[in-house]
Design a protein around this motif. Structure first.
Motif, PDB file in Angstrom:
ATOM      1  N   ASN A 135       0.808  -1.219   0.000  1.00  0.00           N
ATOM      2  CA  ASN A 135       0.000   0.000   0.000  1.00  0.00           C
ATOM      3  C   ASN A 135       0.843   1.272   0.000  1.00  0.00           C
ATOM      4  O   ASN A 135       0.410   2.303   0.491  1.00  0.00           O
ATOM      5  CB  ASN A 135      -0.939  -0.011   1.212  1.00  0.00           C
ATOM      6  N   THR A 187      -0.789   3.266  -4.655  1.00  0.00           N
ATOM      7  CA  THR A 187      -2.188   3.636  -4.416  1.00  0.00           C
ATOM      8  C   THR A 187      -2.533   5.014  -4.974  1.00  0.00           C
ATOM      9  O   THR A 187      -3.638   5.508  -4.747  1.00  0.00           O
ATOM     10  CB  THR A 187      -2.500   3.609  -2.906  1.00  0.00           C
ATOM     11  N   ILE A 200      -3.926   3.838 -10.024  1.00  0.00           N
ATOM     12  CA  ILE A 200      -5.177   3.071  -9.964  1.00  0.00           C
ATOM     13  C   ILE A 200      -5.946   3.196 -11.273  1.00  0.00           C
ATOM     14  O   ILE A 200      -6.465   2.207 -11.797  1.00  0.00           O
ATOM     15  CB  ILE A 200      -6.028   3.521  -8.759  1.00  0.00           C
TER      16      ILE A 200
END
Length: 97
Positions: free
Chosen positions: A50, A55, A60
């Protein structure tokens, strides 16, 4: 399917940022297309932690565009640390006598 597909090194002392990771994801898609024929159509599952570059909104969006799945990774927690399993088992035995 064996072996690494891509290895990227940064200059010493430099850390990866979202733009660099975005570029690596693009390169990975090209390499998969060249070295693992048919894999892109059968689906890609990506495992990463993460960290912010992983992220980032831009990253994404790219993964959604590629239709790649991301295997969920638990956030870091000292309560879930693998080191606990090494330490507390022997410590418990020592305390119990």
């Amino acid at each position: 399917m064996e072996g690494r597909l891509i290895i990227e090194f940064l200059p010493q002392g430099q850390t990866i940022n979202a733009d660099q990771y975005y570029h690596i994801v693009d390169c990975l898609r090209v390499v998969i297309k060249a070295k693992r024929l048919g894999m892109l159509s059968s689906g890609v599952i990506l495992l990463h932690d993460n960290a912010r570059p992983h992220t980032a909104t831009r990253t994404i969006r790219k993964l959604v565009q590629f239709r790649w799945s991301v295997l969920e990774h638990l956030p870091y927690s000292p309560a879930l640390s693998p080191y606990d399993f090494r330490i507390f088992g022997p410590l418990k035995k020592f305390i119990e006598g």
